[in-house]
Design an enzyme around this catalytic site. Sequence first.
Site, PDB file in Angstrom:
ATOM      1  N   ASP A   1       0.835  -1.208   0.000  1.00  0.00           N
ATOM      2  CA  ASP A   1       0.000   0.000   0.000  1.00  0.00           C
ATOM      3  C   ASP A   1       0.867   1.255   0.000  1.00  0.00           C
ATOM      4  O   ASP A   1       1.957   1.264   0.577  1.00  0.00           O
ATOM      5  CB  ASP A   1      -0.906  -0.031   1.246  1.00  0.00           C
ATOM      6  CG  ASP A   1      -2.029   0.979   1.145  1.00  0.00           C
ATOM      7  OD1 ASP A   1      -2.313   1.472   0.041  1.00  0.00           O
ATOM      8  OD2 ASP A   1      -2.639   1.287   2.200  1.00  0.00           O
TER       9      ASP A   1
ATOM     10  N   HIS B   1       3.129   3.499  -8.993  1.00  0.00           N
ATOM     11  CA  HIS B   1       2.972   2.079  -9.341  1.00  0.00           C
ATOM     12  C   HIS B   1       4.228   1.553 -10.042  1.00  0.00           C
ATOM     13  O   HIS B   1       4.653   0.426  -9.802  1.00  0.00           O
ATOM     14  CB  HIS B   1       1.746   1.869 -10.224  1.00  0.00           C
ATOM     15  CG  HIS B   1       0.446   2.172  -9.514  1.00  0.00           C
ATOM     16  ND1 HIS B   1       0.180   1.725  -8.247  1.00  0.00           N
ATOM     17  CD2 HIS B   1      -0.639   2.891  -9.889  1.00  0.00           C
ATOM     18  CE1 HIS B   1      -1.028   2.145  -7.876  1.00  0.00           C
ATOM     19  NE2 HIS B   1      -1.536   2.854  -8.849  1.00  0.00           N
TER      20      HIS B   1
ATOM     21  N   LEU C   1      10.854 -20.742  -3.901  1.00  0.00           N
ATOM     22  CA  LEU C   1       9.767 -19.869  -3.440  1.00  0.00           C
ATOM     23  C   LEU C   1       8.526 -19.993  -4.331  1.00  0.00           C
ATOM     24  O   LEU C   1       8.638 -20.004  -5.553  1.00  0.00           O
ATOM     25  CB  LEU C   1      10.271 -18.411  -3.472  1.00  0.00           C
ATOM     26  CG  LEU C   1       9.254 -17.307  -3.192  1.00  0.00           C
ATOM     27  CD1 LEU C   1       8.872 -17.284  -1.710  1.00  0.00           C
ATOM     28  CD2 LEU C   1       9.804 -15.936  -3.581  1.00  0.00           C
TER      29      LEU C   1
HETATM   30  C1  FPP Z   1      -1.424   0.215  -3.514  1.00  0.00           C
HETATM   31  O1  FPP Z   1      -1.072   1.555  -3.596  1.00  0.00           O
HETATM   32  C2  FPP Z   1      -0.973  -0.605  -4.613  1.00  0.00           C
HETATM   33  C3  FPP Z   1      -1.787  -1.225  -5.538  1.00  0.00           C
HETATM   34  C4  FPP Z   1      -3.236  -1.081  -5.591  1.00  0.00           C
HETATM   35  C5  FPP Z   1      -1.253  -2.089  -6.575  1.00  0.00           C
HETATM   36  C6  FPP Z   1       0.069  -2.728  -6.348  1.00  0.00           C
HETATM   37  C7  FPP Z   1       0.651  -2.895  -7.662  1.00  0.00           C
HETATM   38  C8  FPP Z   1       1.962  -2.831  -7.966  1.00  0.00           C
HETATM   39  C9  FPP Z   1       3.010  -2.674  -6.958  1.00  0.00           C
HETATM   40  C10 FPP Z   1       2.401  -2.867  -9.382  1.00  0.00           C
HETATM   41  C11 FPP Z   1       2.118  -4.093 -10.209  1.00  0.00           C
HETATM   42  C12 FPP Z   1       2.254  -5.405  -9.538  1.00  0.00           C
HETATM   43  C13 FPP Z   1       3.034  -6.448  -9.907  1.00  0.00           C
HETATM   44  C14 FPP Z   1       2.871  -7.718  -9.161  1.00  0.00           C
HETATM   45  C15 FPP Z   1       4.064  -6.391 -10.963  1.00  0.00           C
HETATM   46  P1  FPP Z   1      -2.242   2.609  -3.691  1.00  0.00           P
HETATM   47  O2  FPP Z   1      -2.434   2.958  -5.128  1.00  0.00           O
HETATM   48  O3  FPP Z   1      -3.452   2.102  -3.010  1.00  0.00           O
HETATM   49  O4  FPP Z   1      -1.615   3.817  -2.909  1.00  0.00           O
HETATM   50  P2  FPP Z   1      -2.386   4.920  -2.052  1.00  0.00           P
HETATM   51  O5  FPP Z   1      -3.080   4.200  -0.939  1.00  0.00           O
HETATM   52  O6  FPP Z   1      -1.276   5.799  -1.558  1.00  0.00           O
HETATM   53  O7  FPP Z   1      -3.320   5.622  -2.986  1.00  0.00           O
END
Ligand code: FPP
Length: 246
Positions: free
Chosen positions: A21, A38, A132
């Site tokens: 997050d 991201h 893993l």
């Molecule tokens: C949360 O941050 C993150 C996500 C919803 C997506 C996680 C995705 C990635 C790290 C990239 C792609 C994944 C892979 C496996 C290659 P948020 O957008 O909720 O952040 P915020 O809470 O600050 O808005």
Amino acid sequence: MDNLGHIDVENLPKHIAIIMDGNGRWAKQRGKMRVFGHENGVDAVRRTVENCAKHKISYLTLYAFSTENWKRPKIEVQTLMRLLVASLRKELKTLNENNIRLNAIGNLDFLPGKVAKELNEVIAKTANNTGLTLTLALSYGSREELKQAIKAISSKVKNNIISEHDIDETVINTHLYTHDLPDVDLLIRTSGEHRISNFLLWQIAYAELYFIDVFWPDFNEQHLVDAIINYQNRERRFGKTSEQLG
Ligand code: FPP
């Protein structure tokens, strides 16, 4: 030897799950678009997978996209899907070199065709790896998972395939997306939020919870080692008393 702290190799969490997050807030802090967060989140994924393999963790499950995430702006959803396809393509070789098996959980029928195709290909091409197990939770929601398990079990009872008396925890486990994974030992959430957000509700029944006030793109090896050492300093009683544990 790197000076990260001492991990007791005899007491490793077998299964670590992570709610990644804070990508959006990380980008905002830098005056950038959420997409930038991201993109940097992908680097943290790569780093964390590598570090879990290095520290001999058997199972790592990452909450990459929730059922609720479909409600985000179209452009953000498209970016996340694009990053996923690009990462899968790029990392296949590294996964194989490191003996990592890819797995996915969630309502995968909802994924765009291109993502599903790439995902299935990497899953098939890493299926024989024995190190893993990396599980990506995609279009995942725990309540949805439980709902489909309940429906499948009810239908078996109705059709006399099993009797209602046979329904126990093992039967429920075998109807979850996670049927071939052990229970979660350590659940980590980054970004300082203290929520579970519909992630693995059944599977975290006895997990140790670890919340860290660092946005996902900044999560590094030291943070992972700290979380593992913190886990190792806790007493897991599974409902028993300290004395019973001996
Ligand atoms: C949360 O941050 C993150 C996500 C919803 C997506 C996680 C995705 C990635 C790290 C990239 C792609 C994944 C892979 C496996 C290659 P948020 O957008 O909720 O952040 P915020 O809470 O600050 O808005």
